[in-house]
Design a protein around this motif. Structure first.
Motif, short mmCIF file in Angstrom:
data_model
loop_
_atom_site.label_atom_id
_atom_site.label_comp_id
_atom_site.label_asym_id
_atom_site.label_seq_id
_atom_site.Cartn_x
_atom_site.Cartn_y
_atom_site.Cartn_z
N LEU A 11 22.56 -6.12 -1.11
CA LEU A 11 21.31 -6.01 -1.88
C LEU A 11 20.95 -4.76 -1.76
CD1 LEU A 11 19.23 -7.22 -3.99
CD2 LEU A 11 18.35 -8.44 -2.12
N SER A 12 20.84 -4.31 -0.48
CA SER A 12 20.30 -2.79 -0.20
C SER A 12 20.84 -1.73 -0.89
CB SER A 12 20.40 -2.55 1.30
OG SER A 12 20.00 -1.34 1.73
N LEU A 13 22.07 -1.86 -0.93
CA LEU A 13 22.87 -0.67 -1.68
C LEU A 13 22.64 -0.86 -3.20
CD1 LEU A 13 26.45 -0.77 -0.08
CD2 LEU A 13 24.61 1.12 0.38
N PHE A 14 22.49 -2.15 -3.81
CA PHE A 14 22.26 -2.16 -5.22
C PHE A 14 21.01 -1.71 -5.46
CE2 PHE A 14 20.82 -5.10 -8.67
CZ PHE A 14 21.61 -4.77 -9.77
N ALA A 15 19.93 -2.15 -4.64
CA ALA A 15 18.40 -1.43 -4.84
C ALA A 15 18.52 0.15 -5.39
CB ALA A 15 17.75 -1.67 -3.60
N LEU A 16 19.67 0.67 -5.15
CA LEU A 16 19.45 2.19 -5.46
C LEU A 16 19.47 2.30 -7.01
CD1 LEU A 16 21.59 3.78 -2.43
CD2 LEU A 16 19.20 3.60 -2.86
N SER A 17 20.20 1.17 -7.49
CA SER A 17 20.28 1.37 -8.96
C SER A 17 19.35 0.65 -9.84
CB SER A 17 21.59 0.51 -9.22
OG SER A 17 21.38 -0.92 -9.20
N LEU A 18 18.23 0.16 -9.24
CA LEU A 18 17.06 -0.42 -9.80
C LEU A 18 16.23 0.75 -10.42
CD1 LEU A 18 15.88 -2.86 -7.09
CD2 LEU A 18 17.06 -3.50 -9.16
N PRO A 19 15.23 0.47 -11.53
CA PRO A 19 14.53 1.20 -12.34
C PRO A 19 13.44 1.83 -11.21
CG PRO A 19 14.63 -0.77 -13.31
CD PRO A 19 15.28 -1.07 -12.23
N LYS A 20 13.16 3.31 -11.53
CA LYS A 20 12.38 3.97 -10.75
C LYS A 20 10.97 3.32 -10.72
CE LYS A 20 15.87 6.53 -9.38
NZ LYS A 20 16.38 6.24 -8.43
N CYS A 21 10.28 3.11 -9.49
CA CYS A 21 9.27 2.81 -9.39
C CYS A 21 8.18 3.52 -8.58
CB CYS A 21 8.87 1.22 -8.96
SG CYS A 21 9.96 -0.16 -9.88
N PRO A 22 7.89 4.74 -9.11
CA PRO A 22 7.13 5.62 -8.29
C PRO A 22 5.59 5.37 -7.72
CG PRO A 22 7.27 6.65 -10.39
CD PRO A 22 8.13 5.40 -10.11
N PRO A 23 5.05 5.80 -6.84
CA PRO A 23 3.68 5.73 -6.62
C PRO A 23 2.81 5.91 -7.79
CG PRO A 23 4.55 6.75 -4.72
CD PRO A 23 5.58 6.93 -5.80
N ILE A 56 0.96 -1.16 -0.01
CA ILE A 56 0.26 -0.11 0.25
C ILE A 56 0.75 1.30 0.07
CG2 ILE A 56 -1.61 1.19 1.42
CD1 ILE A 56 -2.66 -1.30 2.46
N ILE A 57 1.84 1.18 0.88
CA ILE A 57 2.84 2.35 1.02
C ILE A 57 3.51 2.54 -0.43
CG2 ILE A 57 5.05 3.11 2.06
CD1 ILE A 57 4.22 2.05 4.55
N ALA A 58 3.94 1.58 -1.05
CA ALA A 58 4.55 1.38 -2.70
C ALA A 58 3.58 2.14 -3.42
CB ALA A 58 5.01 0.28 -2.95
N ASP A 59 2.36 1.85 -3.32
CA ASP A 59 1.50 1.91 -4.26
C ASP A 59 1.00 3.64 -4.19
OD1 ASP A 59 0.93 -0.06 -5.86
OD2 ASP A 59 -0.45 -0.99 -4.66
N ARG A 60 1.19 3.94 -2.97
CA ARG A 60 0.40 5.49 -2.72
C ARG A 60 1.54 6.62 -2.52
NH1 ARG A 60 -4.94 5.29 -3.85
NH2 ARG A 60 -5.28 7.05 -2.40
N TRP A 61 2.64 6.15 -1.58
CA TRP A 61 3.46 7.29 -1.18
C TRP A 61 4.99 7.17 -1.33
CZ3 TRP A 61 -0.12 5.13 2.35
CH2 TRP A 61 -1.29 5.75 2.48
N VAL A 62 5.62 5.90 -1.70
CA VAL A 62 6.87 5.88 -1.68
C VAL A 62 7.63 4.95 -2.61
CG1 VAL A 62 9.06 5.21 -0.47
CG2 VAL A 62 7.26 6.19 1.11
N ASN A 63 8.34 5.38 -3.30
CA ASN A 63 9.05 4.46 -4.46
C ASN A 63 9.35 3.02 -4.01
OD1 ASN A 63 9.15 6.93 -5.89
ND2 ASN A 63 10.84 6.29 -7.09
N ALA A 64 8.88 2.05 -4.78
CA ALA A 64 8.95 0.69 -4.37
C ALA A 64 10.42 0.09 -4.08
CB ALA A 64 8.30 -0.32 -5.55
#
Length: 453
Positions: free
Chosen positions: A172-184, A60-68
């Motif tokens: 993996l946490s650091l690598f996640a910063l390079s993932l494609p942007k998935c905005p709400p 829900i947070i990813a769908d509404r407020w924060v990039n996944a």
């Protein structure tokens, strides 16, 4: 780095950080710590408890407020930190709460990783049914790599398995910063209901009879998945208590034998597009359910010598049992919902399978096994009688020495000898999944339009 390659790396480490301890935690619990079996059932249920609310909430947070991808980064950072603390825990009750915290951070990442992949692939105009399985297969390879690393390094019963998983999770946490942007999703919030404002739209899926039934059976099948994860490796490991099997490769490399299951996954994942497009979700799910029946039934009659082939075939069948349920189910949810509730719908599927299903499977199986399928021997004669019936050419003294059991003068053991009746345990599990399969075939209605390409 291309989008598909980045998603592949994410998938590899997503399951590496789980596989490093999931299959071997029973060895740590019963072997190194020598803690109670009923308490272990509760600890394994932490995955289910966390999945009751965290995947849906984070979705829900990813769908509404924060990039996944940013939420995904944070969850793995906290998961890794919690795993590093686990080996310091000295009592089972505290272990339960720390593991529950770790699972609250990890379980949402399963749904978030799917959501990130689906978003990136959709934006890149890929065919999801074709493009996702080859990416997801690297998750299974990561799981296998972690299992082999832990087993071959001699850490399957030590706290180092948690350090390995924790370090990989930080990476993996650091690598996640390079993932494609998935905005709400940007939606018009005017004239919205309170459920829409809170991002609870995905729960309306339960008003659809077919989706509600699909989620219900997903819950019951999710329980079966937890049974094999919780008890598979310890089942093989307990053959060491019988002298005739002590030199078997199954005893020496039980975790590697179990990894055949994950190797099989890599093949069946790649077969998912073929089966889904030609047979549809109902037949694919039924294949999964009957594969679970075979998985448990073959375990019931297998052993490390003459029945080794049954154990190996059971591990091969696991690939179909897991993939045709877990991954096909995720794709079915994705293609049956709209993009505005993508993350929360995946979280809902995770809640039913790894949430309610895991709690059902872990807590009930732990209680049933301890209550009805654990054999206790208080004296030498009763144990000797059992071994004469069940194990040929045994050596009682060697058996006792291997278990570290000493004999006191009155002829009783100074420590109770407990053996699990694995034959009937696995038969009970097979019966459970057979009933689910029959009910699913009768009640789940789905018209599939065959696709040929």
């Amino acid at each position: 780095m291309s989008i598909k390659l980045r998603l592949t790396v994410m998938s590899f480490f997503q399951f590496f950080v789980w596989g490093a301890w999931l299959i071997t935690i029973a060895n740590y619990w019963f072997g190194t710590k020598d803690w109670d079996g009923k308490q272990f059932g509760a600890v394994f249920a932490t995955m289910g408890i966390a999945s009751l609310f965290m995947p849906t909430l984070m979705g829900i947070i990813a769908d509404r407020w924060v990039n996944a991808e940013k939420l995904y980064c944070l969850m793995h950072l906290l998961y890794g930190a919690t795993l590093f603390y686990l080996p310091e825990v000295t009592d089972p009750q505290t272990f339960f709460y720390v593991m529950l915290l770790a699972m609250c951070f990890y379980m949402p990442t399963l749904a978030l990783s799917n959501s990130i992949s689906y978003t990136a692939l959709t934006n890149g105009q890929y065919d999801l049914v074709k493009a996702f399985p080859p990416i997801r297969v690297w998750g299974t390879i990561g799981f296998i790599a972690a299992m082999w690393l832990v087993n071959l390094s001699g850490n399957k019963a030590t706290g180092y398995q948690f350090y390995i998983a924790g370090a990989a999770s930080f990476g993996l946490s650091l690598f996640a910063l390079s993932l494609p942007k998935c905005p709400p999703r940007n939606v018009n919030r005017e004239n919205q209901s309170w459920m829409q404002m809170l991002g609870l739209d995905a729960f309306k899926l339960f008003s659809n009879y077919k989706m509600a039934l699909f989620f219900l059976f997903s819950m019951f099948l999710g329980g079966a998945l937890q049974l094999t994860n919780a008890y598979g490796d310890v089942f093989l490991d307990e053959f060491k208590f019988y002298p005739k099997y002590i030199d078997s490769i199954v005893i020496q490399r039980s975790t590697i034998i179990m990894s055949i299951s994950q190797i099989s996954e890599t093949l069946f994942i790649l077969a998912i597009p073929f089966f889904l497009k030609r047979f549809g979700i109902k037949k694919v799910m039924l294949l999964s359910m009957f594969a679970w029946v075979l998985r448990f039934g073959l375990f019931a009659y297998g052993d490390p010598t003459t029945g080794l082939w049954m154990i190996i075939v059971s591990c091969i069948v696991y690939g179909m049992a897991f993939d045709f349920f877990n991954i096909s189910g995720s794709l079915f949810v994705e293609t049956s919902t709209n993009s505005q509730i993508r993350s929360s719908a995946q979280g809902l599927f995770m809640m039913m399978t790894n949430g309610f299903g895991a709690v059902l499977g872990s807590l009930l199986s732990g209680w049933v096994i301890d209550e009805y399928f654990t054999l206790a021997f208080a004296d030498i004669s009763s144990l000797a009688s059992y071994l004469q019936t069940n194990v040929a050419n045994h050596s009682l003294l060697r058996f006792l020495d291997e278990r570290g059991v000493s004999i006191v003068q009155d002829g009783a053991f100074s420590k109770a000898v407990l053996l699990k009746d694995w034959h009937h345990i696995w038969l009970a599990f097979a019966g459970y999944t057979l009933i689910i399969a029959i009910l699913f075939a009768l009640f789940f209605k789905h018209k599939h339009e065959r696709v040929n390409d």
